[in-house]
Design a protein around this motif. Structure first.
Motif, short mmCIF file in Angstrom:
data_model
loop_
_atom_site.label_atom_id
_atom_site.label_comp_id
_atom_site.label_asym_id
_atom_site.label_seq_id
_atom_site.Cartn_x
_atom_site.Cartn_y
_atom_site.Cartn_z
N ALA A 13 0.85 -1.19 0.00
CA ALA A 13 0.00 0.00 0.00
C ALA A 13 0.89 1.25 0.00
N ARG A 66 -4.80 9.72 -8.47
CA ARG A 66 -3.79 8.68 -8.18
C ARG A 66 -3.34 7.96 -9.45
N SER A 84 0.12 5.73 -5.25
CA SER A 84 -0.60 5.70 -3.97
C SER A 84 -1.60 4.55 -3.94
N LYS A 86 -3.83 1.38 -3.05
CA LYS A 86 -4.55 0.97 -1.85
C LYS A 86 -4.94 -0.50 -1.98
N GLU A 88 -7.72 -1.78 -1.77
CA GLU A 88 -8.96 -1.88 -2.56
C GLU A 88 -8.73 -1.75 -4.05
N ASP A 89 -7.51 -1.45 -4.47
CA ASP A 89 -7.17 -1.44 -5.89
C ASP A 89 -6.84 -2.84 -6.40
N SER A 124 -1.63 -4.65 2.47
CA SER A 124 -1.76 -3.60 3.49
C SER A 124 -0.60 -3.63 4.47
#
Length: 124
Positions: A13, A66, A84, A86, A88-89, A124
């Motif tokens: 992340a 992003r 950047s 995340k 959730e990407d 994460s």
């Protein structure tokens, strides 16, 4: 006619990746090009698209600021710079090509050609 996506991988992340999608078998210089993604158990969703000249772009709200889409028509290649990142990407990312139209398309059914997908995993 083939769209070949590559550049996916595992990243932490906050990290970044750059996806590429090269076209072969025909020229897509007059086609809009797009990126979509599909997370496990979810429907394929729009990420970003760029018109034939590269002047106009469109982004999903979730990636605005992003991600950056760009293209090099001389190489028949479209890129997706993802910063950047995340968790959730995380998804399989697909590139696509849409026949010339007046506006940039954002729906799956509007795109005529699809690549095989490349997996992006954000830890994460």
């Amino acid at each position: 006619v083939q769209l070949q996506a590559c550049g996916g991988g595992l990243v932490q992340a906050g990290g970044f990746l750059r996806l590429s999608c090269a076209a072969s078998g025909r020229t897509f210089s007059t086609y809009a090009r797009g990126w979509f993604r599909q997370a496990p158990g979810k429907e394929r969703e729009f990420v970003a698209a760029i018109n034939w000249s590269g002047v106009s772009t469109k982004y999903a709200d979730s990636v605005k600021g992003r991600f950056t889409i760009s293209r090099d028509n001389a190489k028949s290649t479209v890129y997706l710079q993802m910063n950047s990142l995340k968790p959730e990407d995380t998804a399989v990312y697909y590139c696509a090509a849409d026949r010339p139209r007046a506006v940039i398309a954002t729906e799956v059914h509007e795109y005529d050609y699809w690549g095989q997908g490349t997996l992006v995993t954000v830890s994460s």
